[in-house]
Design a protein around this motif. Structure first.
Motif, PDB file in Angstrom:
ATOM      1  N   ARG A 290      -7.042   9.968 -44.983  1.00 58.25           N
ATOM      2  CA  ARG A 290      -8.055   9.536 -43.935  1.00 58.25           C
ATOM      3  C   ARG A 290      -7.316   9.741 -42.577  1.00 58.25           C
ATOM      4  N   PRO A 291      -8.281   9.837 -41.572  1.00 59.66           N
ATOM      5  CA  PRO A 291      -7.792   9.909 -40.251  1.00 59.66           C
ATOM      6  C   PRO A 291      -7.058   8.607 -39.897  1.00 59.66           C
ATOM      7  N   VAL A 292      -6.063   8.501 -38.884  1.00 58.86           N
ATOM      8  CA  VAL A 292      -5.613   7.201 -38.351  1.00 58.86           C
ATOM      9  C   VAL A 292      -6.035   6.953 -37.007  1.00 58.86           C
ATOM     10  N   GLY A 293      -6.448   5.622 -36.755  1.00 57.64           N
ATOM     11  CA  GLY A 293      -7.008   5.388 -35.525  1.00 57.64           C
ATOM     12  C   GLY A 293      -5.896   5.208 -34.474  1.00 57.64           C
ATOM     13  N   PHE A 294      -6.142   5.080 -33.219  1.00 51.76           N
ATOM     14  CA  PHE A 294      -5.255   4.989 -32.203  1.00 51.76           C
ATOM     15  C   PHE A 294      -4.297   3.896 -32.346  1.00 51.76           C
ATOM     16  N   GLY A 295      -4.979   2.557 -32.364  1.00 49.20           N
ATOM     17  CA  GLY A 295      -4.212   1.535 -32.346  1.00 49.20           C
ATOM     18  C   GLY A 295      -3.426   1.489 -33.829  1.00 49.20           C
ATOM     19  N   GLU A 296      -3.952   1.876 -35.006  1.00 48.81           N
ATOM     20  CA  GLU A 296      -3.280   1.866 -36.276  1.00 48.81           C
ATOM     21  C   GLU A 296      -1.923   2.797 -36.224  1.00 48.81           C
ATOM     22  N   THR A 297      -2.008   3.902 -35.496  1.00 47.26           N
ATOM     23  CA  THR A 297      -1.000   4.925 -35.407  1.00 47.26           C
ATOM     24  C   THR A 297       0.217   4.289 -34.642  1.00 47.26           C
ATOM     25  N   PHE A 298      -0.032   3.252 -33.922  1.00 45.10           N
ATOM     26  CA  PHE A 298       1.471   2.526 -33.424  1.00 45.10           C
ATOM     27  C   PHE A 298       1.834   1.541 -34.316  1.00 45.10           C
ATOM     28  N   THR A 299       0.934   0.855 -35.128  1.00 41.75           N
ATOM     29  CA  THR A 299       1.413  -0.074 -36.141  1.00 41.75           C
ATOM     30  C   THR A 299       2.350   0.818 -37.201  1.00 41.75           C
ATOM     31  N   LEU A 300       1.463   1.657 -37.544  1.00 43.16           N
ATOM     32  CA  LEU A 300       2.472   2.686 -38.689  1.00 43.16           C
ATOM     33  C   LEU A 300       3.561   3.090 -38.143  1.00 43.16           C
ATOM     34  N   ALA A 301       3.671   3.684 -37.041  1.00 43.21           N
ATOM     35  CA  ALA A 301       5.118   4.113 -36.526  1.00 43.21           C
ATOM     36  C   ALA A 301       6.056   3.203 -36.194  1.00 43.21           C
ATOM     37  N   GLY A 302       5.600   1.787 -35.856  1.00 43.43           N
ATOM     38  CA  GLY A 302       6.640   0.818 -35.902  1.00 43.43           C
ATOM     39  C   GLY A 302       6.911   0.273 -37.342  1.00 43.43           C
ATOM     40  N   LYS A 303       6.225   0.244 -38.086  1.00 42.53           N
ATOM     41  CA  LYS A 303       6.621  -0.073 -39.671  1.00 42.53           C
ATOM     42  C   LYS A 303       7.531   1.170 -40.136  1.00 42.53           C
ATOM     43  N   ALA A 304       7.301   2.392 -39.683  1.00 49.62           N
ATOM     44  CA  ALA A 304       8.062   3.569 -40.334  1.00 49.62           C
ATOM     45  C   ALA A 304       9.589   3.349 -39.502  1.00 49.62           C
ATOM     46  N   MET A 305       9.729   2.908 -38.386  1.00 49.38           N
ATOM     47  CA  MET A 305      10.707   2.823 -37.790  1.00 49.38           C
ATOM     48  C   MET A 305      11.615   1.494 -38.298  1.00 49.38           C
ATOM     49  N   LYS A 306      10.881   0.466 -38.559  1.00 45.91           N
ATOM     50  CA  LYS A 306      11.504  -0.484 -39.368  1.00 45.91           C
ATOM     51  C   LYS A 306      12.221  -0.094 -40.645  1.00 45.91           C
ATOM     52  N   ALA A 307      11.333   0.345 -41.655  1.00 46.47           N
ATOM     53  CA  ALA A 307      11.519   0.800 -42.964  1.00 46.47           C
ATOM     54  C   ALA A 307      12.819   1.742 -42.904  1.00 46.47           C
ATOM     55  N   MET A 308      12.715   2.845 -42.121  1.00 47.98           N
ATOM     56  CA  MET A 308      13.959   3.598 -42.059  1.00 47.98           C
ATOM     57  C   MET A 308      15.020   3.091 -41.479  1.00 47.98           C
ATOM     58  N   THR A 309      15.167   2.363 -40.439  1.00 47.72           N
ATOM     59  CA  THR A 309      16.362   1.387 -39.850  1.00 47.72           C
ATOM     60  C   THR A 309      16.821   0.676 -40.903  1.00 47.72           C
ATOM     61  N   ILE A 310      16.179   0.011 -41.757  1.00 48.33           N
ATOM     62  CA  ILE A 310      16.817  -0.992 -43.004  1.00 48.33           C
ATOM     63  C   ILE A 310      17.510   0.333 -43.924  1.00 48.33           C
ATOM     64  N   SER A 311      16.837   1.234 -44.329  1.00 49.81           N
ATOM     65  CA  SER A 311      17.400   2.428 -44.988  1.00 49.81           C
ATOM     66  C   SER A 311      18.672   3.019 -44.611  1.00 49.81           C
ATOM     67  N   ILE A 312      18.790   3.235 -43.212  1.00 52.12           N
ATOM     68  CA  ILE A 312      20.085   3.721 -42.682  1.00 52.12           C
ATOM     69  C   ILE A 312      21.221   2.752 -42.733  1.00 52.12           C
ATOM     70  N   PHE A 313      20.728   1.533 -42.493  1.00 55.49           N
ATOM     71  CA  PHE A 313      21.899   0.439 -42.441  1.00 55.49           C
ATOM     72  C   PHE A 313      22.438   0.161 -43.863  1.00 55.49           C
ATOM     73  N   ASP A 314      21.510   0.306 -44.834  1.00 56.11           N
ATOM     74  CA  ASP A 314      21.714   0.405 -46.269  1.00 56.11           C
ATOM     75  C   ASP A 314      22.876   1.443 -46.830  1.00 56.11           C
ATOM     76  N   GLY A 315      22.366   2.529 -46.114  1.00 56.24           N
ATOM     77  CA  GLY A 315      23.346   3.712 -46.165  1.00 56.24           C
ATOM     78  C   GLY A 315      24.781   3.465 -45.738  1.00 56.24           C
ATOM     79  N   PHE A 316      24.766   3.034 -44.624  1.00 53.28           N
ATOM     80  CA  PHE A 316      25.988   2.604 -43.873  1.00 53.28           C
ATOM     81  C   PHE A 316      27.014   1.399 -44.663  1.00 53.28           C
ATOM     82  N   LYS A 317      25.998   0.603 -45.183  1.00 47.39           N
ATOM     83  CA  LYS A 317      26.538  -0.490 -46.085  1.00 47.39           C
ATOM     84  C   LYS A 317      27.378  -0.011 -47.413  1.00 47.39           C
TER      85      LYS A 317
END
Length: 426
Positions: A290-317
Motif C-alpha cells: 500500500r502507499p506510504v503517507g508523508f509522515g509515515e515515510t519519515f518514521t519508516l526511514a528512521g526505523k530503517a536507519m536504526k535497524a541497519m545501523t545495529i546490523s552494521i555494528f553487529d558486523g563490526f563486532k
C-alpha cells in the motif's frame, strides 16, 4: 535491463555516495574560510581535471573513495629561501605571481634576489633587483609558479590548522553526516516507491526473478499473483510455496499465476541447490503493498536507519571477535558486483541498497581508525582537552601508517574479490 544501464547505475551509486561525503567536508571548510586546493573523487592518477575558482576538481583512476585537500594539511609549496633568484609579476605594485624557474622566459616581471619573504603572516617580499632593495606586498591569493604548475599561496588565516577546534571538527564530521542525510533521504525515497506490505494481504506476488535461474527462462513477470503449484493453492502461504518447489529438484512443476485476472500456466524444472540439493526456481515472493503517507515515510526511514545501523555494528563486532575470515570480506570489486546485481532488480531495490552503502560509509568513516575521519576527530578532542595541538608530525605519521594499512587491506580483499570472479563464486 541493458548492461550499459546496469554499469551506469552502478557507477552513479558510488559517485553520488562519495561525492556527497566529500562535499560535506568541502562546504564546511569553505564556510570556515579554509582554502580548499582539490576536490577529488577516487585515488591515483588523474583522469579528468578542471579548476574553478580556488579549487581544482579531479576524477581519479581508482574508484575507492575520494578526498578534499585543504591548505595547511600537507607540505604543498616549494619553500623560497633568502638568496634565491625569482621573478615576480606585479599589479598595482602588489605581487600576484612568484616565478621560481624559467625566469628568462617570463615577461612583464621584476627579477631579483630574495632578501626576505613571508607568504603566511606578513605577506611581504623584500627583493634586491639591480642593486635596489624593494619591498612589496603579496596578494593573499598570489600564485607560485614552478615546473609549469600554479599553486595558490595560503596565508595563515586560510589554513586548516589556524581555525578553531570547532570549525575543524565541523569540517571533518560533515562528510559522514552528509552520508547519514543521504541515507535517510534514500530510505524515504525507497518507501515512497515500494510502499509497505498490506496489513491483511489476500495474495502472494512474484517479487523478484533471479537472472540465469529456471524462472528467468519463462514469461513470468514481477507482480504476477502466485495461484497454485501442481494444483495446490498457495494463497498467502510463502512457506508452502517454498516447500513445494524444494521437493521437486530436476522434476518439472506446473506453476500457475494470475496476470490481470487471467490464469497463466508455466512448466518449470527446479534446479538443485549445490549445498542442500533442494529445488530452486529463482523467484522471491512478496505481499501486496500500500502507499506510504508523508509522515509515515519519515518514521519508516528512521526505523530503517536504526535497524541497519545495529546490523552494521553487529558486523563490526563479529569481525573484531574473529567470527569473520579475511575471505569473507569484500572490497570495491565485490561491492560493485553486488551493486550491479541489485541494479538488475530495478531502481527501487537499488535505492534501498544505495541508502545502506551511504549509511555504512558514514559509520565506517567515524571509526577511530588512523587516516579516517573518526581518528582525526579524536586528535581534535585531545587538542581541546590539552589546550594545545598534538605535534603535527606525529599526527601525520599516525594517519600515514593507518592509510597504508587500509590500502594493504584493500589490496587483500580486492585480490579475494578477483579470485571469486575467476572461480565464478558469488
Amino acid at each position: 535491463m541493458h548492461m550499459i544501464q546496469i554499469v551506469f547505475l552502478t557507477v552513479m551509486v558510488f559517485f553520488v555516495i562519495v561525492t556527497i561525503h566529500e562535499w560535506g567536508h568541502f562546504y564546511f571548510a569553505k564556510r570556515a574560510g579554509i582554502l580548499v586546493r582539490e576536490f577529488a573523487i577516487g585515488f591515483g592518477p588523474k583522469l579528468f581535471s578542471i579548476k574553478r575558482g580556488e579549487t581544482r576538481y579531479t576524477l581519479r583512476l581508482v574508484p575507492a573513495g575520494g578526498f578534499v585537500r585543504m591548505a595547511g594539511e600537507d607540505p604543498e609549496l616549494v619553500e623560497i629561501q633568502p638568496g634565491q633568484t625569482i621573478a615576480v609579476r606585479l599589479v598595482d605594485n602588489r605581487v600576484t605571481r612568484l616565478f621560481l624557474d624559467r625566469l628568462d622566459e617570463r615577461s612583464n616581471v621584476v627579477r631579483g634576489e630574495v632578501e626576505s619573504i613571508d607568504i603566511e603572516k606578513a605577506l611581504k617580499l623584500v627583493l634586491v633587483s639591480d642593486g635596489v632593495v624593494e619591498t612589496y606586498d603579496i596578494e593573499p591569493k598570489a600564485l607560485m609558479v614552478s615546473k609549469n604548475k600554479e599553486t595558490q599561496i595560503a596565508p595563515i588565516d586560510r589554513q586548516f590548522g589556524s581555525k578553531t577546534v570547532g570549525q575543524r571538527a565541523l569540517a571533518i564530521v560533515a562528510g559522514p553526516v552528509m552520508n547519514f542525510v543521504l541515507a535517510f533521504a534514500l530510505f524515504a525515497a525507497y518507501y515512497q516507491m515500494a510502499g509497505v506490505p498490506m496489513d491483511h494481504p489476500d495474495r502472494l506476488l512474484i517479487g523478484n526473478i533471479s537472472e540465469g535461474m529456471p524462472a528467468s527462462k519463462t514469461d513470468l513477470h514481477v507482480g504476477d499473483v502466485i495461484d497454485s503449484i501442481n494444483g495446490v493453492k498457495i494463497g498467502t502461504d510463502y512457506e508452502k510455496m517454498i516447500g513445494l518447489i524444494s521437493k521437486s529438484p530436476n522434476v518439472p512443476i506446473t506453476f500457475n499465476v494470475l496476470r490481470d485476472g487471467k490464469p497463466i500456466s508455466f512448466k518449470i524444472t527446479p534446479r538443485p541447490d549445490p549445498t542442500t540439493g533442494e529445488g530452486k526456481v529463482g523467484i522471491s515472493a512478496a505481499y501486496p503493498t500500500r502507499p506510504v503517507g508523508f509522515g509515515e515515510t519519515f518514521t519508516l526511514a528512521g526505523k530503517a536507519m536504526k535497524a541497519m545501523t545495529i546490523s552494521i555494528f553487529d558486523g563490526f563486532k563479529k569481525l573484531i571477535m574473529g567470527q569473520f575470515k579475511l575471505d569473507d570480506l569484500g572490497g570495491p570489486v565485490r561491492t560493485a558486483q553486488v551493486t550491479s546485481q541489485i541494479a538488475e532488480q530495478g531502481i527501487t531495490e537499488l535505492t534501498s541498497w544505495a541508502a545502506l552503502l551511504s549509511l555504512y560509509l558514514g559509520i565506517f568513516n567515524l571509526l577511530p581508525i588512523p587516516a579516517l575521519d573518526g581518528s582525526r576527530l579524536i586528535f581534535l578532542g585531545l587538542e581541546a582537552v590539552r589546550g594545545r595541538p598534538i605535534d603535527p608530525n606525529r599526527e601525520s605519521m599516525v594517519h600515514f601508517i593507518g592509510f597504508a594499512m587500509l590500502m594493504l587491506l584493500m589490496l587483500a580483499v580486492t585480490y579475494n574479490d578477483i579470485l571469486r570472479l575467476v572461480r565464478g563464486e558469488h
